[in-house]
Write an enzyme that holds these catalytic residues in place. Structure first.
Site, PDB file in Angstrom:
ATOM      1  N   GLY A  20       0.836  -1.193   0.000  1.00  0.00           N
ATOM      2  CA  GLY A  20       0.000   0.000   0.000  1.00  0.00           C
ATOM      3  C   GLY A  20       0.867   1.237   0.000  1.00  0.00           C
ATOM      4  O   GLY A  20       2.099   1.156   0.082  1.00  0.00           O
ATOM      5  N   MET A  22       2.264   5.014   1.511  1.00  0.00           N
ATOM      6  CA  MET A  22       2.626   5.462   2.854  1.00  0.00           C
ATOM      7  C   MET A  22       1.360   5.875   3.610  1.00  0.00           C
ATOM      8  O   MET A  22       0.372   6.286   3.013  1.00  0.00           O
ATOM      9  CB  MET A  22       3.605   6.635   2.771  1.00  0.00           C
ATOM     10  CG  MET A  22       4.989   6.251   2.270  1.00  0.00           C
ATOM     11  SD  MET A  22       6.160   7.640   2.252  1.00  0.00           S
ATOM     12  CE  MET A  22       6.317   7.988   4.014  1.00  0.00           C
ATOM     13  N   GLU A  97       9.564  -2.598   5.277  1.00  0.00           N
ATOM     14  CA  GLU A  97      10.111  -1.763   4.207  1.00  0.00           C
ATOM     15  C   GLU A  97      10.958  -2.595   3.242  1.00  0.00           C
ATOM     16  O   GLU A  97      12.099  -2.258   2.921  1.00  0.00           O
ATOM     17  CB  GLU A  97      10.937  -0.613   4.799  1.00  0.00           C
ATOM     18  CG  GLU A  97      10.183   0.275   5.760  1.00  0.00           C
ATOM     19  CD  GLU A  97       9.119   1.145   5.092  1.00  0.00           C
ATOM     20  OE1 GLU A  97       9.026   1.113   3.850  1.00  0.00           O
ATOM     21  OE2 GLU A  97       8.389   1.845   5.812  1.00  0.00           O
ATOM     22  N   GLN A  99      10.996  -2.934   0.174  1.00  0.00           N
ATOM     23  CA  GLN A  99      11.437  -2.298  -1.070  1.00  0.00           C
ATOM     24  C   GLN A  99      12.830  -1.694  -0.941  1.00  0.00           C
ATOM     25  O   GLN A  99      13.490  -1.409  -1.949  1.00  0.00           O
ATOM     26  CB  GLN A  99      10.439  -1.225  -1.512  1.00  0.00           C
ATOM     27  CG  GLN A  99      10.454   0.064  -0.710  1.00  0.00           C
ATOM     28  CD  GLN A  99       9.692  -0.008   0.599  1.00  0.00           C
ATOM     29  OE1 GLN A  99       9.025  -1.008   0.870  1.00  0.00           O
ATOM     30  NE2 GLN A  99       9.765   1.034   1.396  1.00  0.00           N
ATOM     31  N   ILE A 181      15.161   8.532  -7.006  1.00  0.00           N
ATOM     32  CA  ILE A 181      13.997   7.662  -6.889  1.00  0.00           C
ATOM     33  C   ILE A 181      13.762   7.277  -5.434  1.00  0.00           C
ATOM     34  O   ILE A 181      12.647   7.339  -4.917  1.00  0.00           O
ATOM     35  CB  ILE A 181      14.173   6.400  -7.759  1.00  0.00           C
ATOM     36  CG1 ILE A 181      14.200   6.781  -9.238  1.00  0.00           C
ATOM     37  CG2 ILE A 181      13.034   5.403  -7.492  1.00  0.00           C
ATOM     38  CD1 ILE A 181      14.466   5.616 -10.167  1.00  0.00           C
ATOM     39  N   VAL A 184      14.190   8.512   1.488  1.00  0.00           N
ATOM     40  CA  VAL A 184      13.468   8.134   2.699  1.00  0.00           C
ATOM     41  C   VAL A 184      12.942   9.386   3.396  1.00  0.00           C
ATOM     42  O   VAL A 184      13.647  10.389   3.530  1.00  0.00           O
ATOM     43  CB  VAL A 184      14.391   7.341   3.655  1.00  0.00           C
ATOM     44  CG1 VAL A 184      13.635   6.960   4.938  1.00  0.00           C
ATOM     45  CG2 VAL A 184      14.927   6.097   2.960  1.00  0.00           C
ATOM     46  N   GLY A 185      11.700   9.331   3.808  1.00  0.00           N
ATOM     47  CA  GLY A 185      11.104  10.466   4.496  1.00  0.00           C
ATOM     48  C   GLY A 185       9.788  10.084   5.141  1.00  0.00           C
ATOM     49  O   GLY A 185       9.314   8.953   5.001  1.00  0.00           O
ATOM     50  N   CYS A 194      -5.528   9.966  -3.378  1.00  0.00           N
ATOM     51  CA  CYS A 194      -6.329   9.092  -4.227  1.00  0.00           C
ATOM     52  C   CYS A 194      -5.869   9.266  -5.681  1.00  0.00           C
ATOM     53  O   CYS A 194      -5.072  10.157  -5.991  1.00  0.00           O
ATOM     54  CB  CYS A 194      -7.812   9.431  -4.091  1.00  0.00           C
ATOM     55  SG  CYS A 194      -8.253  11.059  -4.739  1.00  0.00           S
TER      56      CYS A 194
END
Length: 206
Positions: A20, A22, A97, A99, A181, A184-185, A194
């Site tokens: 999903g 963040m 995490e 990814q 790309i 991190v944040g 949406c």
């Protein structure tokens, strides 16, 4: 793959993916499942990538500040350091995490499953540009992992912070230009949108 091989079991584990945008509650769901493993008196281990130190260097922490102790990984094959000698005593392996791992994590996951160990992971499936999230070595992306047979894939959604729609499936970068790309944040740089709001704001960036 790492030269350290695991001894295959007669049974196979189950693979569960929690995906999903963040702020959709992925880590909270992962930690909830860890709590259930505790209640069931199962032996588990949790891994997190070294790149994610937003709330803690060592623990996995959800946005609502629920925590669990984790093993911090720089390269995917370091997983063997922690489970290689304990393979017969581990019931569940958790990844947060995912990814942010390198693409070697895919065959490692397959090997762990073949040893009868259950795996549950939480991951972003898309970048803030709406593209499949690449692993940090850029050899594969999260879609290659999702292509594996799963016993369960939980596709969580957030609330759109622009219109209030509870069907937000995009992460949007809010801190100006993004030149990389993987950046991190937290809520200071990203928000959940949406599809309609995401498309509108992306068009304004063009």
């Amino acid at each position: 793959m790492n030269n350290t091989k695991l001894n295959l079991s007669n049974k196979s584990g189950k693979l569960v993916g929690i995906i999903g945008p963040m702020f959709s509650g992925k880590t909270s769901e992962l930690l909830r499942r860890i709590k259930r493993s505790n209640i069931a008196r199962k032996n588990w281990i949790l891994f997190k990538p070294i790149i994610d130190q937003r709330y803690s260097k060592m623990d996995v922490v959800s946005h609502d500040l629920i925590t669990a102790e984790a093993k911090v990984i720089k390269k995917s094959n370091e997983v063997y350091i922690y489970i290689g000698n304990n393979i017969k005593h581990i019931d569940d392996v958790f990844f947060d995490e995912l990814q942010f791992f390198d693409s070697e994590i895919i065959p490692i996951i397959q090997e762990i499953l073949f040893n009868g160990i259950n795996i549950t992971y939480a991951a972003l499936q898309a970048t803030s540009e709406g593209k499949p999230f690449p692993f940090i070595d850029n050899q594969k992306h999260i879609g290659d992992l999702l292509a594996l047979p799963h016993e369960e894939i939980i596709n969580l959604k957030a609330v759109c912070t622009r219109c209030g729609n509870d069907n937000a499936v995009f992460t949007f970068y809010t801190a100006g230009e993004k030149n990389e790309i993987i950046k991190v944040g937290g809520s200071e740089t990203y928000t959940a949108l949406c599809r309609t709001c995401f498309n509108e704001l992306m068009n304004k960036k063009k």
